[in-house]
Design a protein around this motif. Structure first.
Motif, PDB file in Angstrom:
ATOM      1  N   UNK A  17       0.839  -1.196   0.000  1.00 27.97           N
ATOM      2  CA  UNK A  17       0.000   0.000   0.000  1.00 27.97           C
ATOM      3  C   UNK A  17       0.868   1.238   0.000  1.00 27.97           C
ATOM      4  N   UNK A  18       0.311   2.303  -0.584  1.00 32.75           N
ATOM      5  CA  UNK A  18       1.026   3.575  -0.627  1.00 32.75           C
ATOM      6  C   UNK A  18       0.326   4.539   0.309  1.00 32.75           C
ATOM      7  N   UNK A  19       1.110   5.403   0.953  1.00 34.26           N
ATOM      8  CA  UNK A  19       0.537   6.443   1.782  1.00 34.26           C
ATOM      9  C   UNK A  19       0.578   7.743   1.007  1.00 34.26           C
ATOM     10  N   UNK A  20      -0.597   8.365   0.880  1.00 36.35           N
ATOM     11  CA  UNK A  20      -0.685   9.654   0.189  1.00 36.35           C
ATOM     12  C   UNK A  20      -1.085  10.697   1.209  1.00 36.35           C
ATOM     13  N   UNK A  22      -1.951  12.052   4.463  1.00 33.40           N
ATOM     14  CA  UNK A  22      -2.287  11.430   5.751  1.00 33.40           C
ATOM     15  C   UNK A  22      -3.277  10.290   5.574  1.00 33.40           C
ATOM     16  N   UNK A  23      -3.289   9.689   4.387  1.00 28.70           N
ATOM     17  CA  UNK A  23      -4.153   8.523   4.226  1.00 28.70           C
ATOM     18  C   UNK A  23      -3.513   7.465   3.341  1.00 28.70           C
ATOM     19  N   UNK A  24      -4.045   6.272   3.435  1.00 23.55           N
ATOM     20  CA  UNK A  24      -3.604   5.212   2.536  1.00 23.55           C
ATOM     21  C   UNK A  24      -4.346   5.391   1.224  1.00 23.55           C
ATOM     22  N   UNK A  25      -3.647   5.220   0.109  1.00 19.64           N
ATOM     23  CA  UNK A  25      -4.276   5.379  -1.202  1.00 19.64           C
ATOM     24  C   UNK A  25      -5.551   4.536  -1.249  1.00 19.64           C
ATOM     25  N   UNK A  26      -6.686   5.172  -1.563  1.00 19.64           N
ATOM     26  CA  UNK A  26      -7.961   4.443  -1.529  1.00 19.64           C
ATOM     27  C   UNK A  26      -7.942   3.155  -2.360  1.00 19.64           C
ATOM     28  N   UNK A  27      -7.164   3.149  -3.443  1.00 16.99           N
ATOM     29  CA  UNK A  27      -7.142   1.946  -4.281  1.00 16.99           C
ATOM     30  C   UNK A  27      -6.404   0.793  -3.599  1.00 16.99           C
ATOM     31  N   UNK A  28      -5.663   1.082  -2.530  1.00 16.96           N
ATOM     32  CA  UNK A  28      -4.946   0.022  -1.815  1.00 16.96           C
ATOM     33  C   UNK A  28      -5.729  -0.487  -0.602  1.00 16.96           C
ATOM     34  N   UNK A  29      -6.963  -0.019  -0.476  1.00 16.98           N
ATOM     35  CA  UNK A  29      -7.768  -0.429   0.677  1.00 16.98           C
ATOM     36  C   UNK A  29      -8.878  -1.369   0.258  1.00 16.98           C
TER      37      UNK A  29
END
Ligand SMILES: Cc1cc2nc3c(=O)[nH]c(=O)nc-3n(C[C@H](O)[C@H](O)[C@H](O)COP(=O)(O)OP(=O)(O)OC[C@H]3O[C@@H](n4cnc5c(N)ncnc54)[C@H](O)[C@@H]3O)c2cc1C
Ligand SMILES: Nc1ncnc2c1ncn2[C@@H]1O[C@H](COP(=O)(O)O)[C@@H](O)[C@H]1O
Lengths: 262, 318
Positions: A17-20, A22-29
């Protein structure tokens, strides 16, 4: 009696997962029903099946996406659902008090005798919503319940609270009450095909803040998420490389050195 | 005054819990950063003895509230609210324990203060910034808190326990406590039985990664080959696949074997609390980011259904 179950859709990051910001990239959730709430739903449905509860309502604070999770709860036997969302809630990290503002309004309109909540949400893990809600609406409460027996005539819930180290506390809680449900309380069912079909016909009542008599300022969060990072590993672990055979060989060597299997 | 911190101690069945002394350290850190005093509240039980034990370096004042033997969330909430009224501290700090989470959220709601739970670090500059984890310990976050009053619960094992002997003032306080709508009838120890995993030298511990109940045979086979005992993470016990006496962790057993082999276990904080003291920790997990690798001595990133059979072969081929 009426049972209200708080149901959260939680996010889980995939292996990569990538952090963008202050959140985790929505596509990685990936999204799903919070594990603890699954047990709360099961407890409520069992109360209905035992003839103790005559209605099981779920409440979710979440965007349209969460309806998939809500349908799962309905397919497992909840009668109807309330979903609350508003752009004002999307903007920031919601604190417990803002969430409770919303849930309080739903408790007022559904008037439950018992609210079942999860011990914690798997993603943000505050572990606080149920107990805070109880205080707000003037209900009794018990946190981390792993056994529940309801006496509707005496208006008491006999519960066990799971403390640390294998110690359980036996407690009587006056109704109305909020109980936060621990995993292991029961065996959550899978939704049956019939249940899934029926769930399509059940009502999801969608509300925004104005519908609940709230203004955006009411749900302003006292907390701001200012950073998110993968923690720097303090580990000095030896990572064993190679395919399974090679890894097993090296692992066997290490274990023998430690005197295992000798 | 606002810079003061009020730490609420925790005890159970006649003993102060270690987290109380850790919370004192966290409270001292906050009080120092905000230029205030450190108050400690102890409620219920043998308050005089507890007050003596809590009088460690850095504690300025101890407030003892007599109220029965055991924890009662309504009494804790009312007593702390009364102390807040009297002392006007800006920070209330409690352990992030099962009982902490049974009253701290209600207290914060009652006071109208923001709540941050499960803190692993704090910094105070213009305001409070709290470090905490999310997504099953996969990420670390910072939350900044608006205003200068808050309720904070602190994770066990993150702050060292307060030590030494202090010279705190100790006072007994009378508080009007409400009739409680939640009544404790007693306690029960669970998880007994014929096997005590705490006695084992080598534990082969299995988690949700095992997938199906029948796959447990594979784990048993490995344990047999190694002369080890099988233990498990919570979901395996919740599912009824293994009895409660096999559960490692916060609500199960604390184990310190020579070798702990975690197979398909992610390493959630409540699991790690029960096994981090093991001499050697081996982790087998398909996810390279699994937090269990942070505390492991040896790690294999891989599919347990490949690694475990290969490992069994290594020991069976003798
Ligand atoms: C109050 C409280 C008390 C708790 N007490 C305890 C306790 O005492 N003990 C405890 O264990 N938990 C406890 N928990 C639960 C804890 O938070 C976690 O939910 C739990 O530890 C997760 O167990 P797990 O690691 O087996 O499962 P998961 O977190 O689901 O992890 C499964 C792991 O298996 C890996 N995996 C999947 N497939 C494979 C494969 N084929 N090969 C290799 N790896 C694979 C995945 O990558 C993942 O890391 C408690 C929680 C609360 C709130
Ligand atoms: N957005 C939400 N919608 C509905 N219920 C929620 C929500 N967030 C938390 N809850 C409930 O509160 C419990 C504890 O969550 P938390 O306090 O956030 O760890 C969860 O198990 C849910 O039952």
């Amino acid at each position: 009696m009426k049972v209200l179950v708080t149901v959260k859709e939680v996010a889980e990051p995939g292996e990569d997962f990538a952090i963008e910001g202050t959140q985790i990239a929505p596509s990685d959730l990936e999204y799903g029903l919070n594990e603890w709430d699954d047990y709360a739903i099961e407890a409520a449905v069992q109360l209905a099946e035992a003839g103790i509860a005559d209605e099981v309502v779920t409440v979710t604070v979440g965007p349209a996406r969460t309806e998939e999770t809500i349908r799962t709860a309905l397919a497992k036997g909840a009668d109807r659902a309330v979903r609350v969302w508003d752009d004002a809630l999307a903007a920031e990290f919601t604190d417990v008090a803002s969430r409770v503002d919303v849930l309080e309004a739903v408790v007022e309109s559904t008037d439950p005798d018992l609210v079942l909540s999860g011990v914690q949400a798997a993603d943000t893990a505050f572990g606080a919503t149920g107990v805070a809600l109880a205080e707000r609406v003037g209900f009794e409460h018990a946190a981390v319940v792993n056994d529940l027996e309801l006496d509707p005539d005496a208006e008491v819930a006999h519960v066990r609270r799971e403390l640390e180290g294998g110690v359980e506390e036996l407690t009587d809680v006056d109704l109305p009450a909020v109980l936060t449900v621990q995993t292991g309380l029961n065996e959550p069912r899978y939704a049956s095909l019939r249940g899934i079909r029926q769930a399509q016909q059940k009502e999801i009542d969608v509300r925004d803040l104005a519908d609940l008599g709230l203004a955006p300022a009411d749900v302003e969060s006292a907390l701001t998420l200012t950073s998110m990072a993968v923690p720097e590993s303090e580990s000095d672990a030896e990572m064993i490389e190679g395919d399974a055979g090679a890894a097993a060989e090296r692992l066997a060597e290490i274990l023998r050195e430690k005197g295992v299997g000798a | 005054m606002t810079g003061d911190a009020l730490v609420v101690a925790e005890h159970r069945r006649g003993e102060l819990r270690d987290v109380s002394h850790e919370a004192v350290t966290a409270g001292r850190e906050l009080a120092d950063a905000r230029g205030g005093d450190l108050h400690v509240a102890v409620i219920g039980g043998d308050v005089d003895r507890f007050a003596e034990e809590l009088d460690r370096e850095g504690v300025d004042a101890i407030h003892a509230v007599e109220n029965g033997e055991e924890f009662d969330h309504n009494a804790y909430q009312a007593a702390v609210a009364a102390l807040v009224e009297r002392l006007d501290p800006g920070a209330v700090v409690t352990p992030n324990s099962v009982n902490g989470l049974d009253y701290a959220p209600a207290l914060a709601e009652d006071l109208g203060w923001p709540l941050v739970t499960d803190a692993i670090g704090v910094a105070y500059d213009d305001g409070l910034a709290v470090t905490r984890e999310m997504y099953g310990s996969k990420v670390e976050t910072t939350l900044s808190v608006a205003g200068d009053r808050f309720v904070l619960t602190v994770r066990g094992g993150e702050w060292p326990p307060a030590e030494g002997v202090g010279d705190a003032t100790v006072e007994s306080i009378e508080v009007d406590l409400p009739e409680s709508g939640a009544r404790v009838r007693g306690f029960e120890e669970v998880g007994g039985g014929d096997v005590d995993i705490a006695d084992a030298d080598v534990l082969v511990s299995v988690g949700r990664g095992i997938g199906e109940e029948e796959n447990l045979e594979l784990i048993q086979e490995l344990a047999d080959a190694l002369g080890a005992t099988v233990s498990a993470s919570r979901p395996i016990v919740d599912n009824g696949w293994l009895p409660k006496n096999r559960q490692v962790g916060q609500s199960g057993k604390v184990v310190t074997p020579d070798v702990y082999i975690a197979i398909g276990i992610s390493g959630a904080v409540q699991h790690v609390a029960g096994m981090k003291g093991s001499d050697t920790i081996v982790a087998i997990n398909a996810d390279p980011n699994a937090p269990i690798f942070d505390i492991a001595d040896y790690g294999v990133v891989g599919d347990l259904f490949e690694v475990v059979p290969a490992l069994i072969d290594e020991f069976a081929s003798e």
